[in-house]
Design an enzyme around this catalytic site. Sequence first.
Site, PDB file in Angstrom:
ATOM      1  N   GLU A  20       0.880  -1.179   0.000  1.00 24.60           N
ATOM      2  CA  GLU A  20       0.000   0.000   0.000  1.00 24.60           C
ATOM      3  C   GLU A  20       0.906   1.213   0.000  1.00 24.60           C
ATOM      4  O   GLU A  20       1.433   1.610   1.041  1.00 24.60           O
ATOM      5  CB  GLU A  20      -0.904  -0.022   1.239  1.00 24.60           C
ATOM      6  CG  GLU A  20      -1.894  -1.177   1.268  1.00 24.60           C
ATOM      7  CD  GLU A  20      -3.030  -1.010   0.276  1.00 24.60           C
ATOM      8  OE1 GLU A  20      -3.261   0.124  -0.188  1.00 24.60           O
ATOM      9  OE2 GLU A  20      -3.692  -2.009  -0.045  1.00 24.60           O
ATOM     10  N   CYS A  36      -2.386   9.583   2.504  1.00 25.81           N
ATOM     11  CA  CYS A  36      -1.881   8.975   1.261  1.00 25.81           C
ATOM     12  C   CYS A  36      -2.790   9.255   0.064  1.00 25.81           C
ATOM     13  O   CYS A  36      -2.313   9.393  -1.057  1.00 25.81           O
ATOM     14  CB  CYS A  36      -1.709   7.480   1.442  1.00 25.81           C
ATOM     15  SG  CYS A  36      -3.214   6.661   1.988  1.00 25.81           S
TER      16      CYS A  36
HETATM   17  P1  NAD Z   1       8.092   4.888   4.993  1.00 27.09           P
HETATM   18  O1  NAD Z   1       8.135   4.088   3.737  1.00 27.09           O
HETATM   19  O2  NAD Z   1       9.224   5.814   5.278  1.00 27.09           O
HETATM   20  O3  NAD Z   1       7.989   3.938   6.289  1.00 27.09           O
HETATM   21  C1  NAD Z   1       7.032   2.916   6.427  1.00 27.09           C
HETATM   22  C2  NAD Z   1       7.590   1.835   7.336  1.00 27.09           C
HETATM   23  O4  NAD Z   1       8.805   1.332   6.782  1.00 27.09           O
HETATM   24  C3  NAD Z   1       7.910   2.283   8.757  1.00 27.09           C
HETATM   25  O5  NAD Z   1       7.391   1.324   9.655  1.00 27.09           O
HETATM   26  C4  NAD Z   1       9.431   2.311   8.798  1.00 27.09           C
HETATM   27  O6  NAD Z   1       9.950   1.934  10.052  1.00 27.09           O
HETATM   28  C5  NAD Z   1       9.845   1.305   7.752  1.00 27.09           C
HETATM   29  N1  NAD Z   1      11.108   1.669   7.094  1.00 27.09           N
HETATM   30  C6  NAD Z   1      11.580   2.917   6.848  1.00 27.09           C
HETATM   31  N2  NAD Z   1      12.774   2.861   6.202  1.00 27.09           N
HETATM   32  C7  NAD Z   1      13.064   1.556   6.060  1.00 27.09           C
HETATM   33  C8  NAD Z   1      14.162   0.841   5.468  1.00 27.09           C
HETATM   34  N3  NAD Z   1      15.206   1.474   4.914  1.00 27.09           N
HETATM   35  N4  NAD Z   1      14.120  -0.516   5.474  1.00 27.09           N
HETATM   36  C9  NAD Z   1      13.070  -1.165   6.009  1.00 27.09           C
HETATM   37  N5  NAD Z   1      12.025  -0.539   6.597  1.00 27.09           N
HETATM   38  C10 NAD Z   1      12.005   0.792   6.616  1.00 27.09           C
HETATM   39  O7  NAD Z   1       6.695   5.649   4.935  1.00 27.09           O
HETATM   40  P2  NAD Z   1       6.146   6.722   5.931  1.00 27.09           P
HETATM   41  O8  NAD Z   1       6.980   7.955   5.833  1.00 27.09           O
HETATM   42  O9  NAD Z   1       5.928   6.110   7.269  1.00 27.09           O
HETATM   43  O10 NAD Z   1       4.693   7.007   5.301  1.00 27.09           O
HETATM   44  C11 NAD Z   1       4.506   7.882   4.235  1.00 27.09           C
HETATM   45  C12 NAD Z   1       4.277   7.161   2.936  1.00 27.09           C
HETATM   46  O11 NAD Z   1       3.315   6.134   3.112  1.00 27.09           O
HETATM   47  C13 NAD Z   1       3.704   8.057   1.858  1.00 27.09           C
HETATM   48  O12 NAD Z   1       4.315   7.748   0.621  1.00 27.09           O
HETATM   49  C14 NAD Z   1       2.229   7.689   1.813  1.00 27.09           C
HETATM   50  O13 NAD Z   1       1.588   7.944   0.589  1.00 27.09           O
HETATM   51  C15 NAD Z   1       2.309   6.239   2.116  1.00 27.09           C
HETATM   52  N6  NAD Z   1       1.043   5.761   2.648  1.00 27.09           N
HETATM   53  C16 NAD Z   1       0.290   4.924   1.896  1.00 27.09           C
HETATM   54  C17 NAD Z   1      -0.929   4.490   2.379  1.00 27.09           C
HETATM   55  C18 NAD Z   1      -1.799   3.568   1.584  1.00 27.09           C
HETATM   56  O14 NAD Z   1      -2.743   3.055   2.153  1.00 27.09           O
HETATM   57  N7  NAD Z   1      -1.526   3.325   0.316  1.00 27.09           N
HETATM   58  C19 NAD Z   1      -1.372   4.890   3.635  1.00 27.09           C
HETATM   59  C20 NAD Z   1      -0.557   5.730   4.382  1.00 27.09           C
HETATM   60  C21 NAD Z   1       0.654   6.160   3.893  1.00 27.09           C
END
Ligand code: NAD
Length: 458
Positions: free
Chosen positions: A213, A247
Amino acid sequence: MPNHSRMKAIVQKQRDFFNQGQTRSTVYRIDQLKKLLAAVKVSEDAILAALKADLNKPVFEAYSTEVMQITTELKYTIRHLKKWTREKKVPTPLELQPARSRIHTHPYGVVLNIAPWNYPVQICLIPLIAILAAGNCAVVKPSELAPQTSRLVATLISGLFPPEYCTVVEGGVEETQALLAQRWNYIAFTGSPAIGRIVARAAAENLTPTLLELGGKSPCIVHDDTNIQVAARRIAWGKFLNAGQTCTAPDFVVAQSRIAGRLVDEIGRCINAFYDADALKSPDYGRIINHRHFDRLVSLMELDKIVYGGHADRDQRYIEPTIIYKADWDDEIMQDEIFGPLLPVLEYEKLDTVMDRLLDRERPLALYLFTENRALQRKIVGSLNFGGGAINATLLQNGNKWLPFGGVGTSGMGRYHGKSGFDTFSTTKSMVSKPTCIDPSLPYPPYKGKVKLLKRLS
Ligand code: NAD
């Protein structure tokens, strides 16, 4: 214990528990979901307080977009789970007769669910509801960037379930990478496309299926026949809810040039009305999650194009609802997902040029269209691909449990919410069962003369 061994032990315990078969029982699953429902209701105040602490979420937003979504999903799942788990009879073709054909659902096993920080309770728990409803064990990894909610979710789950059935691992990149190095039966990830790629790569190692997602730049097209006041209000609400950190928020607006100026004025008026002309003092306006995102957003503000807002306060992680007009497709703000309260408004003369632009870009998670023209609505929905969307509205597709939710291309793959979540986290087994009292000779050698008969039957 070093991270890797700790995660390995967690997964092994869950696998052993899963193999005992308790979660195959629908009654067991319903009981667990009922426990979760009761716990969420009891913890409502604590959830609202954690969301306030992490994101300054107003109570109304926290309740309507997190608590209520979770309890609605739980009630709906509990009510329908028996029906969803029932084996489904399907017809059997004549050439396979006599036989009965059925589709059985089966849980995958041990599932990892990684969540982001923007709807930090909802996105931990709604996939979890589907994971448990489908009979899996689960490990949830909340976002470290929303520490109060991460703690709260960990406490909530550990008070409800034994860790061999469902547990929370708190932590950041290191912990997530240690989790991703384990062998899972399914991985659900909500977050950015960049980290989505890391997750998909780790999953490929063991050919593990994934629900991704992700995000992207969701356009909002406003045609010249629209009711401008209503469009402006619905766009301003969808964009500035949770300070733009949604998102599916309209990332940018493309408005027909005849009405673009009026639309911008009207969105400005709506912002004033929503936040009593001072969003900084308003109890109904959120904050940016951290300083890194604050600095990123401030660097995107195109000062010479700001026509509304533009104020920011780093200490308070506050960015005023801001309109950037007339933005251009080549502006820096138009390259990546904004994920904050900055709204670029672009103009168009002919809709076909907008469609060409959108066809050239990555597939967004959402698309919004404001027009009364039915033919145009059909044309846009029929020609462009995106995860979901709304006509003359924003965000509403997220709140309907009858609508599968998810993206396409770089905005994600797979669906959840309601029955689609149960389907995602279940495998299906196609089974044919034959009686032994008769055994027609058609399929067996010698085949002489049987092709004709087969043709007649098929
Ligand atoms: P992110 O990708 O930075 O982090 C998400 C998760 O990944 C966190 O739990 C984090 O600890 C982990 N993570 C971060 N870096 C990592 C790495 N290098 N290796 C492994 N795991 C890692 O996203 P975010 O900043 O928490 O959220 C924002 C993004 O999420 C936006 O792009 C938004 O559009 C998207 N989003 C999508 C939905 C959806 O339903 N499609 C919903 C909410 C947010």
